[in-house]
Design a protein around this motif. Structure first.
Motif, PDB file in Angstrom:
ATOM      1  N   THR A 171       0.838  -1.203   0.000  1.00 31.53           N
ATOM      2  CA  THR A 171       0.000   0.000   0.000  1.00 31.53           C
ATOM      3  C   THR A 171       0.875   1.256   0.000  1.00 31.53           C
ATOM      4  O   THR A 171       2.102   1.174  -0.001  1.00 31.53           O
ATOM      5  CB  THR A 171      -0.900   0.047   1.256  1.00 31.53           C
ATOM      6  N   ASP A 172       0.215   2.400   0.046  1.00 32.65           N
ATOM      7  CA  ASP A 172       0.919   3.682   0.208  1.00 32.65           C
ATOM      8  C   ASP A 172       0.916   4.123   1.667  1.00 32.65           C
ATOM      9  O   ASP A 172       1.251   5.276   1.970  1.00 32.65           O
ATOM     10  CB  ASP A 172       0.230   4.773  -0.635  1.00 32.65           C
ATOM     11  N   LEU A 173       0.543   3.242   2.557  1.00 32.34           N
ATOM     12  CA  LEU A 173       0.358   3.588   3.959  1.00 32.34           C
ATOM     13  C   LEU A 173       1.653   3.450   4.759  1.00 32.34           C
ATOM     14  O   LEU A 173       2.584   2.745   4.341  1.00 32.34           O
ATOM     15  CB  LEU A 173      -0.728   2.702   4.565  1.00 32.34           C
ATOM     16  N   HIS A 174       1.677   4.109   5.928  1.00 33.70           N
ATOM     17  CA  HIS A 174       2.860   4.080   6.795  1.00 33.70           C
ATOM     18  C   HIS A 174       2.432   3.705   8.212  1.00 33.70           C
ATOM     19  O   HIS A 174       2.202   4.578   9.050  1.00 33.70           O
ATOM     20  CB  HIS A 174       3.571   5.426   6.770  1.00 33.70           C
ATOM     21  N   PRO A 175       2.303   2.410   8.478  1.00 38.90           N
ATOM     22  CA  PRO A 175       1.849   1.952   9.797  1.00 38.90           C
ATOM     23  C   PRO A 175       2.926   2.194  10.864  1.00 38.90           C
ATOM     24  O   PRO A 175       4.104   2.368  10.570  1.00 38.90           O
ATOM     25  CB  PRO A 175       1.630   0.450   9.594  1.00 38.90           C
ATOM     26  N   GLN A 176       2.463   2.166  12.111  1.00 38.08           N
ATOM     27  CA  GLN A 176       3.368   2.248  13.252  1.00 38.08           C
ATOM     28  C   GLN A 176       3.039   1.134  14.238  1.00 38.08           C
ATOM     29  O   GLN A 176       1.942   0.570  14.226  1.00 38.08           O
ATOM     30  CB  GLN A 176       3.238   3.614  13.944  1.00 38.08           C
ATOM     31  N   ILE A 177       3.996   0.830  15.099  1.00 35.55           N
ATOM     32  CA  ILE A 177       3.837  -0.247  16.073  1.00 35.55           C
ATOM     33  C   ILE A 177       3.618   0.343  17.460  1.00 35.55           C
ATOM     34  O   ILE A 177       4.356   1.227  17.891  1.00 35.55           O
ATOM     35  CB  ILE A 177       5.082  -1.156  16.113  1.00 35.55           C
ATOM     36  N   LYS A 178       2.593  -0.148  18.137  1.00 32.07           N
ATOM     37  CA  LYS A 178       2.402   0.166  19.554  1.00 32.07           C
ATOM     38  C   LYS A 178       2.755  -1.080  20.349  1.00 32.07           C
ATOM     39  O   LYS A 178       2.137  -2.139  20.156  1.00 32.07           O
ATOM     40  CB  LYS A 178       0.962   0.599  19.844  1.00 32.07           C
ATOM     41  N   TRP A 179       3.752  -0.957  21.206  1.00 30.63           N
ATOM     42  CA  TRP A 179       4.227  -2.109  21.986  1.00 30.63           C
ATOM     43  C   TRP A 179       3.087  -2.736  22.779  1.00 30.63           C
ATOM     44  O   TRP A 179       2.263  -2.013  23.336  1.00 30.63           O
ATOM     45  CB  TRP A 179       5.321  -1.628  22.950  1.00 30.63           C
ATOM     46  N   PRO A 180       3.035  -4.089  22.824  1.00 28.09           N
ATOM     47  CA  PRO A 180       3.944  -4.990  22.128  1.00 28.09           C
ATOM     48  C   PRO A 180       3.395  -5.556  20.818  1.00 28.09           C
ATOM     49  O   PRO A 180       4.136  -6.103  20.026  1.00 28.09           O
ATOM     50  CB  PRO A 180       4.075  -6.134  23.140  1.00 28.09           C
ATOM     51  N   ASN A 181       2.074  -5.426  20.577  1.00 30.90           N
ATOM     52  CA  ASN A 181       1.508  -6.281  19.524  1.00 30.90           C
ATOM     53  C   ASN A 181       0.491  -5.606  18.618  1.00 30.90           C
ATOM     54  O   ASN A 181      -0.220  -6.286  17.884  1.00 30.90           O
ATOM     55  CB  ASN A 181       0.838  -7.506  20.172  1.00 30.90           C
ATOM     56  N   ASP A 182       0.386  -4.283  18.639  1.00 32.85           N
ATOM     57  CA  ASP A 182      -0.618  -3.603  17.814  1.00 32.85           C
ATOM     58  C   ASP A 182       0.038  -2.845  16.667  1.00 32.85           C
ATOM     59  O   ASP A 182       1.052  -2.175  16.862  1.00 32.85           O
ATOM     60  CB  ASP A 182      -1.424  -2.595  18.653  1.00 32.85           C
ATOM     61  N   ILE A 183      -0.565  -2.933  15.482  1.00 40.93           N
ATOM     62  CA  ILE A 183      -0.145  -2.133  14.337  1.00 40.93           C
ATOM     63  C   ILE A 183      -1.223  -1.074  14.116  1.00 40.93           C
ATOM     64  O   ILE A 183      -2.406  -1.395  13.981  1.00 40.93           O
ATOM     65  CB  ILE A 183       0.014  -2.989  13.062  1.00 40.93           C
ATOM     66  N   LEU A 184      -0.799   0.188  14.087  1.00 39.44           N
ATOM     67  CA  LEU A 184      -1.723   1.308  13.981  1.00 39.44           C
ATOM     68  C   LEU A 184      -1.498   2.088  12.696  1.00 39.44           C
ATOM     69  O   LEU A 184      -0.373   2.160  12.189  1.00 39.44           O
ATOM     70  CB  LEU A 184      -1.543   2.274  15.159  1.00 39.44           C
ATOM     71  N   ILE A 185      -2.572   2.678  12.188  1.00 37.45           N
ATOM     72  CA  ILE A 185      -2.480   3.656  11.105  1.00 37.45           C
ATOM     73  C   ILE A 185      -3.242   4.892  11.569  1.00 37.45           C
ATOM     74  O   ILE A 185      -4.430   4.813  11.884  1.00 37.45           O
ATOM     75  CB  ILE A 185      -3.068   3.110   9.795  1.00 37.45           C
ATOM     76  N   ASP A 186      -2.526   6.010  11.641  1.00 40.71           N
ATOM     77  CA  ASP A 186      -3.105   7.256  12.168  1.00 40.71           C
ATOM     78  C   ASP A 186      -3.780   7.032  13.517  1.00 40.71           C
ATOM     79  O   ASP A 186      -4.879   7.537  13.791  1.00 40.71           O
ATOM     80  CB  ASP A 186      -4.110   7.854  11.176  1.00 40.71           C
ATOM     81  N   GLY A 187      -3.136   6.243  14.362  1.00 44.18           N
ATOM     82  CA  GLY A 187      -3.611   6.030  15.717  1.00 44.18           C
ATOM     83  C   GLY A 187      -4.701   4.995  15.873  1.00 44.18           C
ATOM     84  O   GLY A 187      -5.124   4.699  16.988  1.00 44.18           O
ATOM     85  N   LYS A 188      -5.185   4.399  14.766  1.00 45.33           N
ATOM     86  CA  LYS A 188      -6.238   3.386  14.831  1.00 45.33           C
ATOM     87  C   LYS A 188      -5.654   1.997  14.549  1.00 45.33           C
ATOM     88  O   LYS A 188      -4.798   1.832  13.685  1.00 45.33           O
ATOM     89  CB  LYS A 188      -7.350   3.692  13.828  1.00 45.33           C
ATOM     90  N   GLU A 236      -8.173   3.196   4.888  1.00 47.31           N
ATOM     91  CA  GLU A 236      -7.072   4.156   4.869  1.00 47.31           C
ATOM     92  C   GLU A 236      -6.509   4.360   3.466  1.00 47.31           C
ATOM     93  O   GLU A 236      -6.088   5.464   3.112  1.00 47.31           O
ATOM     94  CB  GLU A 236      -5.965   3.690   5.821  1.00 47.31           C
ATOM     95  N   GLN A 237      -6.509   3.307   2.660  1.00 43.89           N
ATOM     96  CA  GLN A 237      -5.971   3.382   1.297  1.00 43.89           C
ATOM     97  C   GLN A 237      -6.975   3.973   0.324  1.00 43.89           C
ATOM     98  O   GLN A 237      -6.610   4.519  -0.714  1.00 43.89           O
ATOM     99  CB  GLN A 237      -5.550   1.978   0.835  1.00 43.89           C
ATOM    100  N   GLY A 238      -8.276   3.813   0.645  1.00 44.41           N
ATOM    101  CA  GLY A 238      -9.309   4.286  -0.264  1.00 44.41           C
ATOM    102  C   GLY A 238      -9.585   3.323  -1.392  1.00 44.41           C
ATOM    103  O   GLY A 238     -10.188   3.683  -2.409  1.00 44.41           O
ATOM    104  N   ASP A 239      -9.181   2.064  -1.220  1.00 39.84           N
ATOM    105  CA  ASP A 239      -9.386   1.058  -2.266  1.00 39.84           C
ATOM    106  C   ASP A 239      -9.252  -0.320  -1.636  1.00 39.84           C
ATOM    107  O   ASP A 239      -8.584  -0.490  -0.613  1.00 39.84           O
ATOM    108  CB  ASP A 239      -8.332   1.224  -3.370  1.00 39.84           C
ATOM    109  N   THR A 240      -9.881  -1.325  -2.261  1.00 44.70           N
ATOM    110  CA  THR A 240      -9.748  -2.686  -1.765  1.00 44.70           C
ATOM    111  C   THR A 240      -8.401  -3.259  -2.185  1.00 44.70           C
ATOM    112  O   THR A 240      -7.777  -2.795  -3.149  1.00 44.70           O
ATOM    113  CB  THR A 240     -10.877  -3.591  -2.297  1.00 44.70           C
ATOM    114  N   LEU A 241      -7.976  -4.290  -1.465  1.00 41.84           N
ATOM    115  CA  LEU A 241      -6.656  -4.874  -1.668  1.00 41.84           C
ATOM    116  C   LEU A 241      -6.757  -6.386  -1.783  1.00 41.84           C
ATOM    117  O   LEU A 241      -7.743  -6.992  -1.354  1.00 41.84           O
ATOM    118  CB  LEU A 241      -5.736  -4.513  -0.498  1.00 41.84           C
ATOM    119  N   SER A 242      -5.725  -6.995  -2.333  1.00 43.41           N
ATOM    120  CA  SER A 242      -5.663  -8.450  -2.438  1.00 43.41           C
ATOM    121  C   SER A 242      -5.183  -9.028  -1.112  1.00 43.41           C
ATOM    122  O   SER A 242      -4.040  -8.808  -0.702  1.00 43.41           O
ATOM    123  CB  SER A 242      -4.698  -8.869  -3.556  1.00 43.41           C
ATOM    124  N   ARG A 243      -6.058  -9.762  -0.450  1.00 43.39           N
ATOM    125  CA  ARG A 243      -5.680 -10.346   0.834  1.00 43.39           C
ATOM    126  C   ARG A 243      -4.575 -11.388   0.681  1.00 43.39           C
ATOM    127  O   ARG A 243      -3.651 -11.453   1.492  1.00 43.39           O
ATOM    128  CB  ARG A 243      -6.901 -10.977   1.502  1.00 43.39           C
TER     129      ARG A 243
END
Length: 327
Positions: A171-188, A236-243
């Motif tokens: 994607t064009d997204l930039h996820p972040q990690i919240k310790w220890p096990n969550d992946i967030l995008i813009d805090g969600k 977040e991407q504004g489009d569906t993705l291939s799982r």
């Protein structure tokens, strides 16, 4: 045998660059009769593959389904070990439960358990995980590293880095990690990771890594109470993705980081993890079973333990907690 033929067919058709392959050529590649080829082509069509058949030319793939079946994940998978054995079911209570049984029965390292729907998915601390049908990635991966049990928590952090890298590739997204096990995008929250262990006192038998990822959910897929704290890649991407493509990328990134970890230790992973962490340098609150600690997140130790410096300058090491950032 049938599964092996199907794998050979998919590999040949995917490598043909949309050129036709004759029934005879496919029969020779798969080591079966032309009648058997036709039967397997029909099975692939039932799975959602669109295959064109032209007399005297043969077959070619026109379109592949947005599914996470064994056939779809294998199509283009670039790993050596991870995902080479796939246990797929359309609906399960929990992929983690199935993976535990398979691991106990001696499943090979890299075995992947994946489903289109979970009816009793769970996260850390036995919390419910909403796993709606046909929208996300609900999977569990079995690893068998020759390591002592105290190293197991590092695999949550390895997986978190792999998931972030896979999302960035897809994607064009930039996820972040919240310790220890969550992946967030813009805090969600978009992904949760659950690492569980089968071990003896001195060695790991199996690590079972559960990954739940919200991929093609719309806002309406989330209960009201989650709509402000959860999101999906599609939202977040504004489009569906291939799982299946994302599953492939996650497996490929875990395999690469796993190899680095086994050769070079945790330090390279630690540096990557900290580069993606949302909390480093920020004021956070850690709710542990022994109480609440507030302070500035300094990073993680070489064991993957979170370090928090409180207002007195004391550095606390946090092994397990719920984290609030920017309090």
């Amino acid at each position: 045998m049938q599964s092996t033929i199907k794998k050979k067919l998919l590999h040949a058709l995917s490598e043909s660059d949309q050129d036709f392959l004759s029934g005879q050529a496919l029969a020779e590649i798969a080591g079966c009769s032309r009648t058997a080829i036709w039967k397997h082509i029909e099975e692939l069509r039932k799975e959602g593959f669109v295959l064109e058949a032209v007399r005297k030319k043969g077959y070619r793939i026109i379109e592949t389904p947005d599914s996470v079946t064994e056939s779809k994940i294998r199509l283009g998978l670039q790993t050596k070990t991870l995902g080479r054995v796939i246990h797929y079911e359309e609906s399960v209570q929990s992929t983690q439960r199935i993976a535990h049984v398979l691991a106990g029965d001696g499943a090979a390292e890299g075995t992947l358990v994946i489903s289109d729907e979970q009816t009793a998915g769970r996260g850390r601390l036995m919390r419910e995980w909403h796993s709606s049908k046909g929208t996300g990635i609900w999977m569990s991966l079995i690893l068998k590293p020759l390591l002592p049990p105290q190293k197991a928590p590092q695999f949550t952090l390895i997986t978190a880095v792999a998931v972030v890298q896979a999302i960035e590739e897809a994607t064009d997204l930039h996820p972040q990690i919240k310790w220890p096990n969550d992946i967030l995008i813009d805090g969600k929250k978009v992904t949760g990771i659950l690492t569980e262990l089968q071990a003896e006192s001195d060695k790991i038998n199996s690590i079972i890594i559960g990954i739940g990822m919200n991929v093609n959910h719309t806002k309406e897929h989330f209960p009201d109470e989650l709509q402000t704290i959860a999101t999906s890649l599609a939202i977040e991407q504004g489009d569906t993705l291939s799982r299946s493509e994302i599953v492939q990328k996650v497996l490929e990134r875990i395999e690469a980081l796993y190899s680095i970890y086994m050769k070079e230790g945790f330090t390279p992973i630690k540096l990557l993890w900290e580069s993606y962490a949302i909390s480093i340098g920020k004021k956070i609150r850690a709710r542990t079973i022994n109480g609440t600690i507030e302070g500035r997140a300094l990073g993680i130790t070489d064991e993957g333990v979170l370090k928090i410096e409180d207002t007195t300058g004391t550095v606390h090491q946090i092994y397990s907690a719920d984290i609030e950032v920017n309090i």
